[in-house]
Scaffold this active site. Structure first.
Site, short mmCIF file in Angstrom:
data_model
loop_
_atom_site.label_atom_id
_atom_site.label_comp_id
_atom_site.label_asym_id
_atom_site.label_seq_id
_atom_site.Cartn_x
_atom_site.Cartn_y
_atom_site.Cartn_z
CG HIS A 19 -17.56 79.58 78.76
ND1 HIS A 19 -18.73 79.41 79.46
CD2 HIS A 19 -17.93 79.98 77.52
CE1 HIS A 19 -19.76 79.68 78.66
NE2 HIS A 19 -19.29 80.04 77.48
CD GLU A 20 -15.28 81.17 74.64
OE1 GLU A 20 -15.65 80.55 73.61
OE2 GLU A 20 -16.01 81.99 75.22
CG ASP B 214 -22.77 80.23 75.55
OD1 ASP B 214 -22.49 80.87 74.54
OD2 ASP B 214 -21.94 79.85 76.39
CG HIS C 2 -18.50 77.04 73.68
ND1 HIS C 2 -19.84 76.72 73.74
CD2 HIS C 2 -18.38 78.22 74.34
CE1 HIS C 2 -20.49 77.66 74.42
NE2 HIS C 2 -19.62 78.59 74.79
#
Length: 288
Positions: free
Chosen positions: A204-205, A280, A208
């Site tokens: 997930h990170e 988010d 980004h």
């Protein structure tokens, strides 16, 4: 080389009618007797709020106190060289009569410090602290964008605490970095994550970071962590360009894309989306 008197606005407010106004008279009398002098009123919004907005009409104690201040500061009298300075965080609620020429002529806005200001503030707060040779205060000042004097003092104290915990005799560069992480992103949570969860957060990170990295408009990611901090499971921390004042539509579109990068990565890797993208979506909706 002149006397300096200071008082807080809240000291004028009393339960008994007329006490605030008499205190104002006493204060200006003392100041005039010691003139030339400086008189500083802190948090003037406690007494200087707009009239007519309070309960109790014109006989409200706060309004009487303000009227007394206005008459004492009236620009028509030669005021025996008493210079009045006042401070407030709420200039929007002050009575317009206070801000007229002859009373408070100059309005000085004190904004958050630039990197040079932050460097000088850091020098003050690290003056009595033993710093290691690898601590570069200028680098710290450039990274701590948006921090006020109180935040920087907190940063220096937090770094000193971390050095003490590790039984160090001096504060290292890593202590400042860890202290900044703690202040900006929150304290570490002692959660034991499974390997599967760690992997999901990492993807997930990374989503980004990759989307942001591939777009020239947005700032470059500075730090990525999958250590749970504050209320977040993982954080991708972006740098800021404080010299940039105006942002165009292309910047906001790129910013929205990087906010959705984590959700896209989950869909790509796992074929589904997870509830972790909730914040988010909230952030992106607010930005949009």
């Amino acid at each position: 080389g002149v006397p300096f008197f200071s008082i807080s606005g809240s000291e004028f407010i009393q339960m008994f009618v007329g006490v605030g106004a008499s205190r104002v008279r006493d204060m200006f009398k003392t100041a005039k007797e010691a003139s030339p002098c400086l008189l500083f009123i802190d948090e003037i919004d406690a007494v200087g709020r707009m009239r007519g907005a309070g309960v109790g009409g014109g006989s409200d104690e706060r309004e009487q106190t303000l009227n007394q201040i206005l008459s004492e500061m009236d620009g028509f009298q030669a005021n025996e060289a008493v210079i009045v300075i006042a401070a407030t965080n709420r200039p929007d609620v002050l009575d317009s009569a206070l801000l007229r020429p002859g009373r408070f002529d100059r309005h000085v806005t004190v904004d958050r410090p630039t990197w040079k200001g932050r460097l000088d503030i850091l020098k003050v707060h690290t003056r009595s602290k033993p710093l290691a040779d690898n601590v570069d205060l200028e680098a710290i000042a450039r990274k701590t964008i948006g921090m006020t004097g109180a935040d920087l003092r907190n940063l220096a104290n937090e770094a000193a605490l971390m050095a003490c915990r590790d039984n160090q005799s001096r504060i290292e560069r890593k202590d400042f970095e860890n202290a900044a992480d703690r202040i900006i992103m929150g304290a570490k949570r002692d959660e034991v994550l499974t390997e599967v969860t760690k992997k999901q957060i990492a993807y997930h990170e990374a989503g980004h970071a990759l989307v942001a990295w591939c777009q020239t408009e947005v700032e470059v990611p500075q730090k990525i962590t999958i250590v749970p901090r504050g209320r977040a499971g993982g954080v991708t921390f972006f740098g800021f360009d404080e010299d940039r004042m105006h942002y165009g539509l292309s910047y906001f579109k790129a910013d929205l894309a990087s906010m959705m990068g984590g959700r896209a990565a989950e869909k790509l890797i796992y074929g589904q989306i997870f509830a972790g993208a909730e914040s988010d979506l909230k952030q992106a909706t607010r930005r949009a």
